[in-house]
Structures are given as C-alpha cells and as structure tokens.
Design an enzyme around this catalytic site. Structure first.
Site, PDB file in Angstrom:
ATOM      1  N   ASP A 200      98.937 116.212  29.407  1.00 29.51           N
ATOM      2  CA  ASP A 200      98.927 116.238  30.408  1.00 29.51           C
ATOM      3  C   ASP A 200     100.571 116.994  31.049  1.00 29.51           C
ATOM      4  O   ASP A 200     101.145 117.090  30.116  1.00 29.51           O
ATOM      5  CB  ASP A 200      98.748 114.992  31.540  1.00 29.51           C
ATOM      6  CG  ASP A 200      98.569 115.428  32.998  1.00 29.51           C
ATOM      7  OD1 ASP A 200      99.016 116.331  33.602  1.00 29.51           O
ATOM      8  OD2 ASP A 200      97.196 114.772  32.963  1.00 29.51           O
ATOM      9  N   HIS A 270      97.861 121.669  34.341  1.00 27.44           N
ATOM     10  CA  HIS A 270      98.816 120.423  33.469  1.00 27.44           C
ATOM     11  C   HIS A 270      98.979 120.449  32.247  1.00 27.44           C
ATOM     12  O   HIS A 270      98.647 119.708  31.532  1.00 27.44           O
ATOM     13  CB  HIS A 270      97.425 119.061  34.123  1.00 27.44           C
ATOM     14  CG  HIS A 270      96.433 118.603  35.083  1.00 27.44           C
ATOM     15  ND1 HIS A 270      98.047 117.738  36.108  1.00 27.44           N
ATOM     16  CD2 HIS A 270      95.988 118.686  36.490  1.00 27.44           C
ATOM     17  CE1 HIS A 270      97.989 117.400  36.942  1.00 27.44           C
ATOM     18  NE2 HIS A 270      96.924 117.940  37.289  1.00 27.44           N
ATOM     19  N   GLU A 335      92.636 121.117  39.002  1.00 28.37           N
ATOM     20  CA  GLU A 335      94.295 120.980  39.845  1.00 28.37           C
ATOM     21  C   GLU A 335      94.994 122.260  39.140  1.00 28.37           C
ATOM     22  O   GLU A 335      96.330 121.958  38.727  1.00 28.37           O
ATOM     23  CB  GLU A 335      95.250 119.965  39.786  1.00 28.37           C
ATOM     24  CG  GLU A 335      94.284 118.924  40.880  1.00 28.37           C
ATOM     25  CD  GLU A 335      94.321 117.304  40.493  1.00 28.37           C
ATOM     26  OE1 GLU A 335      94.714 116.707  42.315  1.00 28.37           O
ATOM     27  OE2 GLU A 335      95.341 116.870  39.620  1.00 28.37           O
TER      28      GLU A 335
HETATM   29  C1  ACM Z   1      91.953 114.184  38.880  1.00 30.59           C
HETATM   30  O1  ACM Z   1      92.137 113.338  39.663  1.00 30.59           O
HETATM   31  N1  ACM Z   1      92.904 115.164  39.149  1.00 30.59           N
HETATM   32  C2  ACM Z   1      91.052 114.578  38.260  1.00 30.59           C
END
Ligand code: ACM
Ligand code: ZN
Length: 538
Positions: A200, A270, A335
């Site tokens: 991440d 991410h 995201e």
């Molecule tokens: C998430 O909670 N961004 C999958």
C-alpha cells in the site's frame, strides 16, 4: 397462595438455570452454529490418554492428524495409533462419502469420538466443533481431567465456500507470530481464507528478490501522522517486511489449518511506497516518499509506461511462486484517482493507441493486461469493485466493498463475487456508539447485532445469479490499529457473528440465541488469552 406461587417461581427458575447450565456446556457452545445437532442420553468420559486413528496416509491426513495431536497434547497424553485401543479415548478420523469437502459428521458415543467427512478440510472443521465441546480451559492448554462429552451427533456443512478475513499489514506491520495467531483465530471460527493486504502507500511488506529496493526503501516510512491530526507527525521511522522464507512459513501454517492465503498486490492505485523506490513508474517521475498519512493519493502507477507492466509482471512471478496453492491473486484496483493519467502524455498516448475513451477504460486496460498475465501463470484475479468501471476483466472475481451493488452487478454478469460491504464487514469501524470510551477507530458503527442480522445474498438476484455470491469477508484496515492486542479487540467477537453469517446454513436469525452462545465463546477467548471487546457480555 402467594407462598405457593413464590415456590413455583423458585422451582421454575431452578429448572431454567439447570437447563441452561446443561445446554451451556454442550451444543450451545458451538459457534458457528451447526446445521443439525442431536443430543442423546449419556456421556463419554474422556480418559487421560487420547488416541487418534485416521484411516488414510497422505498429506491431507497428516495435516489433520498433526494439528489434532498438537492441539490436544497441551491438555492430554496423545498418540496416533493404527487401530482402536481398549484403554484411553479413541478419536476416529475417516474420509468417506461424497459431497462438500468441508462438510462433516461428528459422533460421540460409548465407542468414542468419530469425525467423518468426504474431505480433509471437513475433518478439520469437525475437529473445531469438537474443540468447542471441550471445556474452555482447553484453549489455554491446561491439563484436563474428568471431562465428560455428551453423546451427540452433529451433521454440518458451510453455507459459503469462501469465508474470509482480511489483514492490512501495510498501515501497521504485524509480526510472523501475530499473523500466525490471527490464523489460529480464523481456524477457531471456521474461516478458510486469509486475504493478506501486503502492499500500500504507507509500506511494501513482501520481499521481492528481483527488486531489493522494495524492502530497502518502500518498506520504510520516515514518520507517521499522529491519530487523526493531519499535519502532526510522530517523527519516528516505521517499517517492516516479511522475507520470502517468512511468507512461506505463514502460508504453510495457514495450509496446515486448511486456510488459503490470498496475497494482495495493489495496483494501479495505493502504490506510493513502490513509486518511492521506482519513481520512473509514476506519471510525473517523482520524487516520491512512502506515505506518512492515510487516505488516497494522486500518484499511482503510470498506465502508459511499459516498464510499469514489466515491473509488476516480475513481482507477480515471485508472488505466484510464494503462494503456489492460492488460485487467486488480489490485484487491488480500488481508489485509483485519474488525475495524473489525465495529464500524462504517456497515459494519453496509450489511450489513443488502444482506442480508450476515458481514464476509467484506461484502468480497465491496466487490470485486463495484468489479468492476462496472471491467467498465463495459471491463476485468477480478484479485485475491489472499482474494477467494474470501464469494463470488467473477463475472468475477474469482484470483491464488493462499497455496499453490495458491485457484487450484484458482477453476479448479474456471471462473475463470482465476494461481499464485504463497509456497513457490515469493516471491522476497523467502531463497535459501540459510546466512541469516547473506545480506542480510536476510523469511524462508522458495526456491532455484532448488525453483522448477525445481515443477509448477504441480495434479494434482487435470481437463484442462478445468487450462486455467484461465493462468500463473505471482513476487512481489518490498520491505520489506527498499531498492535496485535488491538487487532484482537477489533475482531473479537465480531468474527464470531460473521462466522455464523458465513457458515451456518440453518441460521435462525434470533440474535438473543447467538448472544447466549457468545457468552460461552467469551470464556473461550479468555482462556486463549485473547483481548476481546465485551460489549455483548452478560
Ligand atoms: C477499500 O476499503 N479501499 C477496499
Ligand atoms: Zn502516466
């Protein structure tokens, strides 16, 4: 008359409490609730020596046998023998019949204890049920004497084949021992998947031999934001990663407990930690720093640069080697802001060349390109529900987190889906409305009662479509969870409530019945030395 009434009240209270005590000791101890339980008259005295007898000799059989022996040997003298013994208590483990390999029948009678299943996983699940019939002191490995088990027949099988718990080890890092302990908690509740979130923005946690920079640079952040006070930092460097040997050790530990580990390598978003080591893979070329705050970052992998794909393919090569038995690689997909792509000549050129009409289609191109590569390695992808945007990759399984609409859309398109909607499945949420007296959480409110009342198969699906809902999962994001005792607090007992949603076919939806059984589970947690939330304690 009044006296008589009082006397009758006294007698009936006594009767109820005796009944509760009896029930409390046996079948009502079992979470998740089995499909069918028949209690017969009589009890089996468990002798000081227990013999494990298994009618097979193969890898699956030794996994069950080793686990069973190791577990029981903390409290009893245990041996494995080829046939029934006259002294001691016999536990027969037999592979027989057909059907769901996780289904089992557990019988306790004057002959001893027998677990029968079509599969080794079922023998393991049956043993977990047997474990819950023993006194809770067995969890702490105390020596046990004079234990009596009820004559009982339990027939059981899971509702869903995918029963997952996720663990984010990026926002905060958890040791090999912590992860093993987490896996033990999964086993206790009959979960069968660990979704391991390994990369991440704030840290890359898996050693990749081809890119030592990932562990040298991407696994470390220079400091961490203090609580939710953006702009205030602790000034303390933070990091950690798992060596490949440690990854193998954890995967084996999970496999020995019939738990599949699905690794998640996040892309295209991410990915700031990776970009910090390889700035040429970002649209602007950097420089980048490993994230020190939480949230969503604009800097993501450049989709126009072939080097991005070469890098990710090499990462995937090693990941496939480290997780040989997982049919899935989770590629994230959530995201991913499109800001950089909109302004990147390489990304725009890619869109033109590939005839992509917007950046969502570029994201779809990205995921599909990786899917093709992962398929060529004999594996399939799972992605968060954003992978639906711009066109779903042909063989992808969708993990629906922004509610259930992504899961519904996927199932309607004939794709498998795993439901993990925030409202019921985000165990980083508060579990009490009295937030002042809770450890800091990300927000929200998800308590056991809410989880327990959740029906994960949406009414809008036809029965054919509903078959594509392969299971459920809870997610444990760790922005505000820095140590393992806190992880335990966040998942216990919410995991117990979700385990019934995931496992129990004949779930009567009475929360009070579950809550009663939860009291016995609390004692088990206590004996296991777990730190658990007590909001439901009576
Ligand atoms: C998430 O909670 N961004 C999958
Ligand atoms: Zn770009």
């Amino acid at each position: 008359m009044k006296r008589l009434l009082l006397f009758l009240l006294f007698i009936s209270t006594l009767a109820i409490s005796c009944k509760n005590k009896q029930k409390y000791l046996f079948e009502d101890n079992i979470i998740p609730k089995p499909s069918e339980v028949i209690v017969h008259h009589g009890e089996l005295n468990v002798e000081d020596e227990i013999y494990i007898i298994i009618n097979e000799n193969c890898e699956g059989a030794s996994k069950v046998k080793n686990y069973t022996m190791e577990f029981l040997s903390r409290s009893y003298k245990v041996d494995d023998v080829p046939e029934k013994q006259q002294n001691g208590t016999n536990i027969f483990l037999s592979i027989a019949g057909e059907g769901n390999p996780e289904s089992y029948k557990l019988t306790i009678s004057e002959l001893g204890i027998e677990i029968v299943s079509p599969g080794y996983a079922g023998l393991f699940m049956g043993f977990q049920t047997l474990r819950h019939l023993f006194p809770p002191e067995i969890e702490g490995g105390k020596k046990l004497e004079n234990v009596k088990l009820p004559y009982i027949e339990i027939s059981d099988e899971p509702r869903f084949k995918y029963r997952g718990m996720h663990l984010d080890v990026c926002r905060h890092f958890f040791s090999v021992e912590d992860v093993k302990s987490y896996i033990d908690m999964l086993a206790m509740h009959k979960f069968n998947v660990l979704h391991w979130h390994l990369t991440d923005d704030q840290g890359w946690r898996i050693e990749i031999k081809a890119f030592p920079e990932l562990t040298k640079i991407s696994s470390m952040r220079k400091e961490t934001v203090v609580k939710q006070n953006w702009g205030e930092y602790d000034g303390i460097p933070y990091g950690g990663y798992y060596t490949q040997d440690e990854i193998r050790e954890i995967v084996k530990y999970a496999e020995d407990r019939f738990i599949m580990v699905i690794p998640e390598i996040e892309m295209p978003g991410h990915s700031l930690a990776a970009l910090a080591a390889f700035p040429e893979l970002g649209c602007t070329g950097g420089p980048y720093e490993v994230g020190t705050t939480w949230g969503v970052f604009d800097d993501v992998f450049c989709a126009g640069n072939d080097k991005t794909f070469e890098f990710l393919e090499q990462v995937i090569d090693e990941v496939c080697m480290l997780f040989p038995n997982s049919p899935f690689i989770h590629i994230g997909g959530d995201e991913c802001p499109k800001t950089r792509w909109e302004n990147c000549p390489k990304c725009q050129k890619r869109m033109q060349e590939e005839g992509l009409s917007d950046e969502h289609e570029l994201q779809s191109y990205f995921i599909q390109r990786l899917e093709k590569y992962i398929n060529s390695k004999g594996k399939r992808i799972i992605g968060w529900d954003e992978i639906l945007e711009g066109g779903l990759a042909p063989d992808a399984t969708v993990m629906s987190w922004r509610g259930t609409s992504g899961g519904i859309a996927a199932a309607q398109m004939g794709h498998d889906a795993i439901l993990t909607p925030g409202e019921y499945c985000y165990f980083d949420h508060y579990q009490s409305l009295d937030k002042e007296n809770e450890p800091l959480a990300i927000g929200g409110f998800t308590n056991c009662e809410k989880i327990y009342g959740w029906n994960p198969v949406p009414d809008s699906l036809t029965s054919e479509q509903a078959k594509h809902i392969i299971g459920v999962q809870a997610n444990v994001w760790t922005e505000y969870i820095a140590d393992f005792a806190h992880i335990q607090y966040m998942v216990l007992p919410r995991m117990a409530a979700l385990s019934e949603v995931a496992w129990s076919k004949e779930r009567d939806s009475s929360y009070s019945d579950f809550k009663k059984r939860l009291q016995a589970m609390y004692i088990r947690y206590e004996n296991a030395g777990y730190n658990y939330a007590r909001h439901e304690e009576e």
